[in-house]
Motif scaffolding. Structure first.
Motif, PDB file in Angstrom:
ATOM      1  N   GLY A 174       0.801  -1.217   0.000  1.00  0.00           N
ATOM      2  CA  GLY A 174       0.000   0.000   0.000  1.00  0.00           C
ATOM      3  C   GLY A 174       0.831   1.261   0.000  1.00  0.00           C
ATOM      4  O   GLY A 174       0.383   2.302   0.480  1.00  0.00           O
ATOM      5  N   VAL A 175       2.071   1.183  -0.524  1.00  0.00           N
ATOM      6  CA  VAL A 175       2.942   2.355  -0.577  1.00  0.00           C
ATOM      7  C   VAL A 175       3.545   2.453  -1.964  1.00  0.00           C
ATOM      8  O   VAL A 175       3.604   1.479  -2.715  1.00  0.00           O
ATOM      9  N   GLU A 176       4.013   3.634  -2.294  1.00  0.00           N
ATOM     10  CA  GLU A 176       4.760   3.843  -3.531  1.00  0.00           C
ATOM     11  C   GLU A 176       6.244   3.711  -3.220  1.00  0.00           C
ATOM     12  O   GLU A 176       6.765   4.397  -2.342  1.00  0.00           O
ATOM     13  N   LEU A 177       6.910   2.806  -3.913  1.00  0.00           N
ATOM     14  CA  LEU A 177       8.328   2.571  -3.689  1.00  0.00           C
ATOM     15  C   LEU A 177       9.153   3.438  -4.623  1.00  0.00           C
ATOM     16  O   LEU A 177       8.799   3.658  -5.777  1.00  0.00           O
ATOM     17  N   ARG A 178      10.276   3.916  -4.109  1.00  0.00           N
ATOM     18  CA  ARG A 178      11.212   4.711  -4.899  1.00  0.00           C
ATOM     19  C   ARG A 178      12.571   4.014  -4.832  1.00  0.00           C
ATOM     20  O   ARG A 178      13.043   3.683  -3.752  1.00  0.00           O
ATOM     21  N   ALA A 179      13.174   3.772  -5.980  1.00  0.00           N
ATOM     22  CA  ALA A 179      14.491   3.144  -6.002  1.00  0.00           C
ATOM     23  C   ALA A 179      15.527   4.116  -5.458  1.00  0.00           C
ATOM     24  O   ALA A 179      15.590   5.278  -5.885  1.00  0.00           O
TER      25      ALA A 179
END
Length: 637
Positions: A457-462
């Motif tokens: 339920g989160v937006e992942l950032r590399a």
């Protein structure tokens, strides 16, 4: 199959857990139970099960004439020590009677194929809710030395911590002389303020809180007084001619420390549960998260006492200055020729004045730089680092700011319109706040960034491989708030992760910066040890600095001190599948977001991929409507 697993020595059965991944959950639980029951029945020469119960509760402790409500384990500060032998299995029942969501992290335990027990809220598990309990199970195969445990709840580890000591099973210590006695020595801080409020202040960019004092094994010592009477201090009684192994741990939230014992020299023999080439010194530098094993010979003139002093290091001006914190205990000699017995109890003869060591300048960070640079692996035990890396990262450790209203335009440079945050490669970590499940579960069930993000339920950032902005990272002119550093402040908060294939050799160069501060940074990687190849002052230059790498006998560490306005190069093998926290062990930097998550993928064989979660892993939510408590609310009552 159970018999086969139990036949494997030294607890290495855990490596075969994935063999029965396909079993139904109930059957898997039965197998786990039988395995632990079988291990408990093994001969004493083989692995044993060491079991503890940790009751987390609040008690009132009186220090400096003031009663303070603190959160502790089993009513103790420091908490109970866990003492095991290499290869043993550990079972800790955590009963949460505090008002806070709780996890316990077993700092430095590699948790091979057992990321579920690593104890990081919303990264490896949902927290243990108030009134609930959870049992951690892990083994310590292949590890020897001093580690420790602590709450992985912001700021609460100031009072929730203790030693984790792993003794060798099949051979004596690889150093001489053999110690006559072993003593855990925990350097900490005493805060007479509410630690929940301390964390909220830090997350809000409010950075002026300071500890009331420093402690050794929870005691302030005689430099502090209450109504004119000196506070109790740590006392180590020694006998002339004997050797003492001090197992040093830094559990402080905010400071690296220098430790000295007047009239004595110490020999460093291990750090972070890895043996080092014996190194004799009169001063030990130890940062939060680090452990050091040192031999203290009782070879000073007997019949008197000597102070053991610990002094907090701080960056010099133009960094903001805080009152220096120092504490001291006493190394007290028993002299059989002058002691007298009173009712059968030996009473030491009256000592002359206790000797105080000549402490370093609190601003002299070069002593720490050289101390850590003198560490190398013990040749008889060391592993050689991989000659080449598959992945390379340059990671800047810095401060920045975000707008308080969530926008992009606001006043900076210590304005009330913005919040100061910690960053790695110009991105500040945002902990999952509305997740359906922790990142590890999302990784296990999702297997891929998009599926993982959807499950969590989160937006992942590399996490970028290099900083987004390149400048003279260590220019002291960036330290004060003002026009020069202001353009470097704007940043963003994201849930930053970096994915590695199983078995990849990863090289990371951590680069300190001078943006709004110039602290050192003790960087701690969960689930792995790192080869420390080199460190230096100023800006890292690959063309120049790769030639200085120690590929013969570099020390292995789980917590690496990045020097003030300098850099450190490390290399590790990403061979332990899971989601592993990488963060600064200064709690103000941790709360501010100097964090990322390293995702290590499964390997190709049955013994190289992550087993399923334990059936009793805590669930997110509460008894009242399934309310999820995000990380920033962990400390709210």
């Amino acid at each position: 199959m159970v018999a086969y697993l139990l036949s494997k020595p030294n607890g290495s059965w855990k490596a075969s857990m994935k063999v029965w991944v396909g079993l139904p959950a109930a059957a898997a639980v039965v197998v786990v139970f039988l395995i632990f029951a079988g291990v408990a029945a093994l001969p004493a020469a083989m692995a044993a099960v060491v079991e503890h119960t940790f009751v987390v509760s609040q008690v009132n402790l009186t220090r400096l004439c003031k009663e303070t409500l603190v959160t502790v384990v089993n009513g103790q500060l420091p908490g109970p020590a866990i003492e095991v032998t290499e290869g043993d299995s550990v079972v800790v029942h955590v009963v949460n009677r505090s008002p806070y969501n709780m996890t316990i992290h077993w700092h430095g335990v590699k948790q091979r194929l057992n990321c579920w027990a690593d104890g990081v809220p919303m990264v490896t598990q949902c927290p243990i809710l108030p009134g609930r309990s959870f049992t951690y199970r892990f083994n310590v195969a292949g590890q020897e030395g001093t580690l420790w445990w602590h709450a992985h709840v912001p700021c609460l580890r100031a009072t929730l911590h203790g030693a984790l000591i792993i003794r060798p099973r099949h051979s004596p210590y690889p150093f001489a002389p053999k110690p006559d006695r072993e003593i855990p020595v925990v350097i900490g801080e005493w805060w007479d303020m509410d630690l929940a409020q301390l964390d909220r202040n830090t997350m809000d960019g409010f950075l002026v809180d300071v500890p009331t004092g420093s402690t050794i094994n929870g005691k302030l010592g005689d430099l502090y007084s209450c109504s004119g009477a000196a506070q109790d201090g740590f006392v180590l009684e020694v006998e002339p001619g004997k050797t003492y192994l001090l197992r040093l741990m830094n559990a402080a939230l905010f400071s690296e420390y220098y430790l000295k014992v007047a009239g004595h020299r110490m020999t460093v023999v291990a750090s972070d549960a890895n043996y080092v080439r014996p190194y004799t010194t009169d001063v030990v530098a130890i940062a939060p998260g680090e452990t050091m094993d040192v031999l203290l010979p009782a070879d000073a003139p007997p019949g008197r006492s000597y102070y053991m002093a610990a002094l907090a290091i701080q960056a010099p001006e133009p960094d903001v200055q805080v009152p220096p914190t120092i504490t001291r205990g006493i190394v007290q000699y028993r002299s059989s020729s002058s002691d007298v017995a009173v009712d059968g109890v030996v009473v030491p003869a009256a000592d002359p004045a206790v000797v105080m060591p000549d402490m370093p300048d609190q601003h002299d960070t070069t002593i720490s730089f050289h101390f850590h640079g003198n560490l190398s692996s013990l040749r008889r035990r060391h592993r050689v680092p991989p000659a080449r890396a598959d992945d390379h990262m340059l990671v800047t450790l810095s401060l920045g700011s975000v707008c308080r209203d969530g926008g992009r335009a606001c006043a900076r440079s210590d304005s009330d319109e913005s919040i100061i945050v910690g960053t790695m490669n110009d991105v500040s970590f945002r902990a999952p706040t509305a997740a359906a499940m922790p990142l590890l579960e999302a990784h296990y069930y999702g297997r891929g960034d998009m599926a993982m993000a959807a499950a969590a339920g989160v937006e992942l950032r590399a996490l970028p491989d290099a900083p987004l902005r390149v400048f003279n990272f260590t220019d002291p002119a960036y330290i004060p708030y003002g026009p020069k550093e202001a353009p470097l402040e704007p940043t963003e908060k994201q849930t930053t992760v970096r994915r590695f294939r199983h078995g990849a050799v990863v090289e990371v160069v951590f680069q300190d910066t001078a943006v709004m501060q110039s602290d050192s940074n003790p960087m701690h990687l969960h689930g792995h040890d790192m080869f420390v190849l080199a460190h230096g002052l100023g800006n890292y230059d690959a063309a120049r600095d790769v030639a200085t790498y120690n590929l013969l006998d570099p020390p292995l560490k789980n917590t690496v001190v990045v020097p003030r306005l300098g850099w450190v190069a490390v290399r590790f093998v990403a061979d332990n599948p899971g989601t592993w926290y990488i963060h600064c062990h200064f709690d103000f930097h941790l709360s501010m977001g100097m964090v990322a998550v390293f995702i290590v993928e499964d390997g190709s064989s049955a013994d190289t991929y992550l087993p399923p979660p334990p059936a009793d892993l805590p669930k997110c939510g509460s008894n009242k409507g399934g309310l999820y408590l995000p990380e920033e609310f962990y400390l709210q009552k």
